[in-house]
Design a protein around this motif. Structure first.
Motif, PDB file in Angstrom:
ATOM      1  N   ALA A   1       0.836  -1.209   0.000  1.00 41.77           N
ATOM      2  CA  ALA A   1       0.000   0.000   0.000  1.00 41.77           C
ATOM      3  C   ALA A   1       0.869   1.256   0.000  1.00 41.77           C
ATOM      4  O   ALA A   1       0.543   2.248  -0.659  1.00 41.77           O
ATOM      5  CB  ALA A   1      -0.928  -0.019   1.217  1.00 41.77           C
ATOM      6  N   MET A   2       1.978   1.216   0.724  1.00 43.96           N
ATOM      7  CA  MET A   2       2.859   2.396   0.773  1.00 43.96           C
ATOM      8  C   MET A   2       3.473   2.675  -0.600  1.00 43.96           C
ATOM      9  O   MET A   2       3.550   3.828  -1.030  1.00 43.96           O
ATOM     10  CB  MET A   2       3.977   2.189   1.800  1.00 43.96           C
ATOM     11  N   VAL A   3       3.904   1.623  -1.271  1.00 46.72           N
ATOM     12  CA  VAL A   3       4.509   1.818  -2.602  1.00 46.72           C
ATOM     13  C   VAL A   3       3.468   2.419  -3.543  1.00 46.72           C
ATOM     14  O   VAL A   3       3.756   3.364  -4.288  1.00 46.72           O
ATOM     15  CB  VAL A   3       5.094   0.482  -3.137  1.00 46.72           C
ATOM     16  N   ASN A   4       2.242   1.928  -3.487  1.00 46.08           N
ATOM     17  CA  ASN A   4       1.179   2.481  -4.344  1.00 46.08           C
ATOM     18  C   ASN A   4       0.954   3.955  -4.051  1.00 46.08           C
ATOM     19  O   ASN A   4       0.796   4.765  -4.950  1.00 46.08           O
ATOM     20  CB  ASN A   4      -0.147   1.730  -4.129  1.00 46.08           C
ATOM     21  N   GLU A   5       0.919   4.312  -2.773  1.00 47.87           N
ATOM     22  CA  GLU A   5       0.671   5.707  -2.375  1.00 47.87           C
ATOM     23  C   GLU A   5       1.815   6.620  -2.789  1.00 47.87           C
ATOM     24  O   GLU A   5       1.614   7.754  -3.224  1.00 47.87           O
ATOM     25  CB  GLU A   5       0.480   5.802  -0.854  1.00 47.87           C
ATOM     26  N   VAL A   6       3.030   6.129  -2.633  1.00 51.93           N
ATOM     27  CA  VAL A   6       4.187   6.980  -2.914  1.00 51.93           C
ATOM     28  C   VAL A   6       4.282   7.261  -4.421  1.00 51.93           C
ATOM     29  O   VAL A   6       4.697   8.341  -4.841  1.00 51.93           O
ATOM     30  CB  VAL A   6       5.464   6.336  -2.301  1.00 51.93           C
ATOM     31  N   LYS A   7       3.824   6.306  -5.206  1.00 48.90           N
ATOM     32  CA  LYS A   7       3.819   6.523  -6.661  1.00 48.90           C
ATOM     33  C   LYS A   7       2.826   7.615  -7.046  1.00 48.90           C
ATOM     34  O   LYS A   7       2.937   8.227  -8.099  1.00 48.90           O
ATOM     35  CB  LYS A   7       3.482   5.220  -7.398  1.00 48.90           C
TER      36      LYS A   7
END
Ligand SMILES: Nc1ncnc2c1ncn2[C@@H]1O[C@H](COP(=O)(O)OP(=O)(O)O)[C@@H](O)[C@H]1O
Ligand SMILES: Nc1ncnc2c1ncn2[C@H]1C[C@H](O)[C@@H](COP(=O)(O)OP(=O)(O)O)O1
Ligand SMILES: [Mg+2]
Length: 215
Positions: free
Chosen positions: A89-95
């Motif tokens: 979820a963090m990787v998705n948000e940071v993108k």
């Protein structure tokens, strides 16, 4: 439970190097409620480990069926399962250009925090919502009227409190020693509690900044 690990490329997350706040407190301490307020004011990304787990349950996966049993028992699901869901979820948000993260309901044990910090990056601060057991029980029972959650019933609430006292309470000492703990007295109204939260975020983001929630 056999743990199937996911391969997640953390490079975008590590490169972004945005502030990370752990949000801890007993069941019903107001973590989710205060996170909503923080998101409105500071535009951070809010990830609740409980919500991520409930979404996994909703997906109807075999893993979800195992998770729901653990949650109904008021116990902690295996660290690897939660950490992988959070990382993804963090990787998705940071993108999408996240300015920082509220990691709500994590860490629930010292090891979870250590593993997160060694695999991802250290937390900037740990906000701990401090509420008496009496209030925790009352709020969870009130929430039960509308939440539909499998763990908002008196039997499970008692087990969750025991899990909190045994596994999660040491988390606060751990971060107090690292001078990262912010203890918020969280018995008052939502507005009062939020007014105790903002000075700590303003120290990180600046007090006059209205970070665009949509950015
Ligand atoms: N300051 C408060 N006073 C009274 N009720 C509250 C307060 N903060 C939250 N609540 C209510 O208590 C329940 C638990 O809050 P929630 O944010 O879901 O806590 P957590 O995520 O820590 O379990 C919810 O029904 C919420 O509306
Ligand atoms: N970091 C974590 N590690 C292990 N189990 C977790 C977890 N976060 C949530 N869970 C599991 C056990 C919890 O009793 C349940 C509900 O969590 P939650 O939604 O964060 O509760 P609450 O918001 O009432 O504090 O999900
Ligand atoms: Mg919550």
């Amino acid at each position: 439970m056999a743990i199937e690990r996911k391969q997640i490329d953390l490079t975008p997350l590590k490169n972004a190097n945005v502030p990370i706040f752990f949000i801890v407190g007993g069941p019903g301490s107001g973590k989710g409620t205060q996170c909503e307020r923080i998101v409105n004011k500071y535009g951070l990304s809010h990830l609740s480990s409980g919500d991520l787990l409930r979404a996994e349950v909703q997906s109807g996966s075999a893993r979800g069926a195992q998770l729901v049993k653990i949650m109904e028992a008021g116990e902690l699901v295996p660290l690897e399962v939660v950490l992988d869901l959070i990382k993804e979820a963090m990787v998705n948000e940071v993108k999408k250009g996240s300015k920082g993260f509220l990691i709500d309901g994590y860490p629930r044990e010292v090891k979870q925090g250590d593993q997160f910090e060694s695999e991802i990056q250290p937390a900037t601060l740990v906000l701990f919502f401090d509420v008496s057991e009496d209030t925790l029980v009352k709020r969870c029972l009130k929430r039960a009227e509308t939440s539909g959650r499998c763990d908002d019933n008196i039997e499970t609430i008692k087990k969750r409190l025991a899990t909190f006292n045994n596994a999660t309470a040491p988390v606060t000492d751990h971060y107090e020693k690292k001078h990262k703990l912010v203890r918020i007295a969280a018995e008052g109204t939502i507005d009062e509690i939020f007014s105790h939260v903002t000075p700590h975020l303003d120290r990180v983001f600046g007090s006059n900044q209205k970070v665009a929630a949509s950015a």
